[in-house]
Write a protein that holds these residues in place. Structure first.
Motif, mmCIF file in Angstrom:
data_model
loop_
_atom_site.group_PDB
_atom_site.id
_atom_site.type_symbol
_atom_site.label_atom_id
_atom_site.label_comp_id
_atom_site.label_asym_id
_atom_site.label_seq_id
_atom_site.Cartn_x
_atom_site.Cartn_y
_atom_site.Cartn_z
ATOM 1 N N MET A 166 27.864 57.338 -24.808
ATOM 2 C CA MET A 166 28.880 56.300 -24.720
ATOM 3 C C MET A 166 30.118 56.802 -23.959
ATOM 4 O O MET A 166 30.627 56.132 -23.087
ATOM 5 N N ARG A 167 30.571 57.999 -24.292
ATOM 6 C CA ARG A 167 31.767 58.541 -23.647
ATOM 7 C C ARG A 167 31.535 58.770 -22.153
ATOM 8 O O ARG A 167 32.395 58.503 -21.330
ATOM 9 N N ASP A 168 30.346 59.266 -21.807
ATOM 10 C CA ASP A 168 30.021 59.496 -20.403
ATOM 11 C C ASP A 168 30.012 58.188 -19.618
ATOM 12 O O ASP A 168 30.460 58.141 -18.475
ATOM 13 N N THR A 169 29.503 57.120 -20.234
ATOM 14 C CA THR A 169 29.475 55.815 -19.581
ATOM 15 C C THR A 169 30.890 55.300 -19.362
ATOM 16 O O THR A 169 31.196 54.755 -18.301
ATOM 17 N N ARG A 170 31.756 55.465 -20.339
ATOM 18 C CA ARG A 170 33.145 55.028 -20.181
ATOM 19 C C ARG A 170 33.850 55.807 -19.086
ATOM 20 O O ARG A 170 34.585 55.234 -18.281
ATOM 21 N N ALA A 171 33.618 57.104 -19.023
ATOM 22 C CA ALA A 171 34.236 57.933 -17.990
ATOM 23 C C ALA A 171 33.724 57.535 -16.604
ATOM 24 O O ALA A 171 34.512 57.419 -15.654
ATOM 25 N N LEU A 172 32.427 57.311 -16.485
ATOM 26 C CA LEU A 172 31.855 56.891 -15.207
ATOM 27 C C LEU A 172 32.393 55.523 -14.801
ATOM 28 O O LEU A 172 32.749 55.307 -13.644
ATOM 29 N N SER A 173 32.470 54.615 -15.746
ATOM 30 C CA SER A 173 32.991 53.275 -15.460
ATOM 31 C C SER A 173 34.426 53.353 -14.951
ATOM 32 O O SER A 173 34.785 52.715 -13.952
ATOM 33 N N TRP A 174 35.241 54.143 -15.632
ATOM 34 C CA TRP A 174 36.636 54.284 -15.197
ATOM 35 C C TRP A 174 36.693 54.879 -13.792
ATOM 36 O O TRP A 174 37.438 54.403 -12.939
ATOM 37 N N LEU A 175 35.878 55.902 -13.532
ATOM 38 C CA LEU A 175 35.921 56.591 -12.248
ATOM 39 C C LEU A 175 35.537 55.670 -11.086
ATOM 40 O O LEU A 175 36.249 55.592 -10.088
ATOM 41 N N VAL A 176 34.426 54.966 -11.205
ATOM 42 C CA VAL A 176 34.012 54.117 -10.087
ATOM 43 C C VAL A 176 34.944 52.924 -9.916
ATOM 44 O O VAL A 176 35.181 52.472 -8.794
ATOM 45 N N ASN A 177 35.506 52.417 -11.004
ATOM 46 C CA ASN A 177 36.515 51.354 -10.889
ATOM 47 C C ASN A 177 37.766 51.888 -10.206
ATOM 48 O O ASN A 177 38.404 51.192 -9.411
ATOM 49 N N TRP A 178 38.126 53.136 -10.473
ATOM 50 C CA TRP A 178 39.294 53.756 -9.837
ATOM 51 C C TRP A 178 39.074 53.896 -8.335
ATOM 52 O O TRP A 178 39.953 53.594 -7.539
ATOM 53 N N TYR A 179 37.872 54.335 -7.949
ATOM 54 C CA TYR A 179 37.555 54.434 -6.521
ATOM 55 C C TYR A 179 37.621 53.057 -5.863
ATOM 56 O O TYR A 179 38.153 52.905 -4.767
ATOM 57 N N ARG A 180 37.046 52.051 -6.507
ATOM 58 C CA ARG A 180 37.075 50.694 -5.957
ATOM 59 C C ARG A 180 38.506 50.218 -5.755
ATOM 60 O O ARG A 180 38.876 49.714 -4.705
ATOM 61 N N GLN A 181 39.340 50.404 -6.762
ATOM 62 C CA GLN A 181 40.732 49.972 -6.681
ATOM 63 C C GLN A 181 41.491 50.726 -5.595
ATOM 64 O O GLN A 181 42.302 50.141 -4.876
ATOM 65 N N SER A 182 41.229 52.012 -5.466
ATOM 66 C CA SER A 182 41.897 52.807 -4.436
ATOM 67 C C SER A 182 41.543 52.308 -3.039
ATOM 68 O O SER A 182 42.419 52.182 -2.171
ATOM 69 N N GLU A 183 40.275 52.009 -2.805
ATOM 70 C CA GLU A 183 39.854 51.496 -1.503
ATOM 71 C C GLU A 183 40.486 50.126 -1.240
ATOM 72 O O GLU A 183 40.944 49.844 -0.123
ATOM 73 N N LEU A 184 40.519 49.292 -2.250
ATOM 74 C CA LEU A 184 41.112 47.966 -2.092
ATOM 75 C C LEU A 184 42.606 48.057 -1.777
ATOM 76 O O LEU A 184 43.111 47.367 -0.883
ATOM 77 N N GLU A 185 43.308 48.910 -2.483
ATOM 78 C CA GLU A 185 44.739 49.076 -2.211
ATOM 79 C C GLU A 185 44.985 49.630 -0.817
ATOM 80 O O GLU A 185 45.940 49.241 -0.147
ATOM 81 N N GLY A 186 44.096 50.527 -0.362
ATOM 82 C CA GLY A 186 44.206 51.032 1.007
ATOM 83 C C GLY A 186 44.040 49.918 2.025
ATOM 84 O O GLY A 186 44.780 49.833 3.010
ATOM 85 N N ALA A 187 43.071 49.039 1.798
ATOM 86 C CA ALA A 187 42.845 47.908 2.703
ATOM 87 C C ALA A 187 44.069 47.000 2.751
ATOM 88 O O ALA A 187 44.501 46.566 3.825
ATOM 89 N N LEU A 188 44.637 46.727 1.593
ATOM 90 C CA LEU A 188 45.809 45.849 1.541
ATOM 91 C C LEU A 188 47.020 46.485 2.222
ATOM 92 O O LEU A 188 47.774 45.805 2.936
ATOM 93 N N LEU A 189 47.206 47.774 2.024
ATOM 94 C CA LEU A 189 48.316 48.478 2.671
ATOM 95 C C LEU A 189 48.178 48.429 4.190
ATOM 96 O O LEU A 189 49.137 48.109 4.904
ATOM 97 N N LEU A 190 46.986 48.725 4.688
ATOM 98 C CA LEU A 190 46.769 48.692 6.137
ATOM 99 C C LEU A 190 46.962 47.283 6.682
ATOM 100 O O LEU A 190 47.513 47.092 7.774
ATOM 101 N N GLY A 191 46.532 46.286 5.931
ATOM 102 C CA GLY A 191 46.742 44.901 6.346
ATOM 103 C C GLY A 191 48.225 44.557 6.449
ATOM 104 O O GLY A 191 48.647 43.861 7.380
ATOM 105 N N ARG A 192 49.017 45.065 5.522
ATOM 106 C CA ARG A 192 50.466 44.823 5.590
ATOM 107 C C ARG A 192 51.089 45.545 6.781
ATOM 108 O O ARG A 192 52.033 45.039 7.394
ATOM 109 N N MET A 193 50.546 46.704 7.134
ATOM 110 C CA MET A 193 51.080 47.455 8.269
ATOM 111 C C MET A 193 50.856 46.715 9.591
ATOM 112 O O MET A 193 51.636 46.869 10.532
ATOM 113 N N VAL A 194 49.808 45.902 9.645
ATOM 114 C CA VAL A 194 49.515 45.128 10.859
ATOM 115 C C VAL A 194 50.710 44.247 11.236
ATOM 116 O O VAL A 194 51.006 44.064 12.408
#
Length: 73
Positions: free
Chosen positions: A1-29
């Motif tokens: 259970m703990r490993d699943t929660r850690a994995l879930s948090w990690l991949v969600n963190w990567y997803r959010q980081s990529e999304l925020e990067g996309a939004l930042l670059l879009g604002r820079m345009v």
């Protein structure tokens, strides 16, 4: 259970980081007038958004819980 929660948090963190990067670059345009820079920023923003989508697909395929991430890199 703990490993699943850690994995879930990690991949969600990567997803959010990529999304925020996309939004930042879009604002820079908005702040450039150089057509070459504008094109490259747009391409890079699209790449980042695609990465976020790929992480979302991974989350769905692994049947992990969505996690709201408040801070990314």
């Amino acid at each position: 259970m703990r490993d699943t929660r850690a994995l879930s948090w990690l991949v969600n963190w990567y997803r959010q980081s990529e999304l925020e990067g996309a939004l930042l670059l879009g604002r820079m345009v908005r702040h450039t007038e150089d057509p070459t820079v504008l094109a490259e920023l747009t391409r890079h923003a699209a790449d980042e958004a695609r990465h976020a989508w790929l992480w979302q697909q991974t989350i769905a395929r692994l049947q992990l819980a969505p996690v709201r991430i408040y801070r990314s890199y």
